[in-house]
Design a protein around this motif. Structure first.
Motif: not given
Length: 296
Positions: A37-39, A41-43, A45-47, A59, A280
């Motif tokens: 989930n952290l991975s 989330l990072r992806t 957030v960048q989008r 998200l 996703t």
């Protein structure tokens, strides 16, 4: 910290294998789900700069799943030993758990509504605008919080039927217990019904249109329905068994429903592991295959 004196029951022999299995499932969910989930989330957030509602919805889903997974080490410890974290922690963590589960279910449901509207009725969906979409997201979190409000009221530390000190639901009477369990069953039925209804309508509309390919849509619908049903179906079944046991005052059935409920809740945590990846990558693949179906 609240101290409760409990004596281990002779019935522990029946419950311990279920506790071990549930703890193993929870441990797997934590090890795979938290970094996953952290991975994601990072992806996501960048989008966010893409101003894509699907990204914001996923998200929100990933955040609720992550918050649901973080307290798992405490639940694992409590299953194998005792709840040593106090009454306040019991109420807070229980509320967060219910809040996140309801939020996750509503996010999944809204995703089905969104895909249906954007693909088959894009002009109507476009009228919402960014403000309307953000309002829907806020509404999900608020509604989930309201639906979960009974959790901290009913949850407290006490001695369960096996003699463990545990954080579990305390009911004042049979009426309250039946009403609570029936409420949870109805929520599951309503969520699953809407999920299937809108994705079936989407599949039917896409399949009848010469401008869309239904292959990826069919796979997406199948994955969503099967995943949701697989990981959550045992919870309403256990609740129904509980309701019948309470009404019949059947202690044996009550014990069976209790152990089924422990395992069912453990399996439900696995859904928090697969949710972000399922939506996703499915939607990403769908967007690559059918650019016209991209979210606005």
């Amino acid at each position: 910290m609240q101290q409760v004196n409990c004596s281990i029951s002779s019935q522990l022999t029946d419950a311990f294998p279920v506790c071990i299995a549930s703890s193993a499932v929870m441990g797997l969910s934590f090890v795979l789900g938290v970094p996953g989930n952290l991975s994601v989330l990072r992806t996501l957030v960048q989008r966010l700069k893409e101003n894509n509602f699907t990204i914001r919805l996923m998200l929100s889903l990933a955040i609720s799943d992550l918050l649901n997974l973080l307290p798992l080490p405490m639940w694992i410890w409590a299953l194998l030993h005792d709840w040593i974290f106090g009454s306040v922690s019991c109420k807070i963590i229980s509320y967060i758990e219910y809040w996140c589960v309801y939020c996750s279910a509503l996010c999944v449901t809204l995703m089905s509504v969104q895909r249906y509207m954007q693909v088959l009725h894009p002009q109507k969906w476009a009228k919402l605008g960014t403000r309307g979409e953000n309002g829907l997201l806020c509404g999900i979190w608020i509604l989930s919080g309201v639906l979960a409000s009974y959790a901290p009221v009913q949850r407290d530390v006490g001695c369960d039927q096996y003699g463990f000190q545990y954080c579990y639901q305390h009911f004042k009477n049979k009426t309250e217990q039946v009403a609570t369990l029936a409420f949870e069953v109805l929520l599951f039925v309503a969520t699953f019904f809407l999920l299937v209804l809108f994705y079936f309508s989407l599949y039917k509309g896409v399949n009848e249109s010469p401008f869309f390919s239904s292959n990826r849509t069919t796979k997406l619908v199948t994955r969503i329905v099967v995943a949701f049903l697989t990981f959550f179906i045992l919870i309403p079944i256990a609740n129904v068994l509980f309701i019948i046991a309470v009404l019949l005052n059947n202690q044996h059935m009550s014990k069976t429903a209790d152990l089924s409920g422990v395992m069912a809740r453990a399996l439900a945590f696995l859904n928090s592991c697969v949710n972000p990846f399922l939506y996703t990558f499915s939607l990403r693949g769908q967007q690559r295959s059918n650019p016209v179906m991209e979210s606005s």
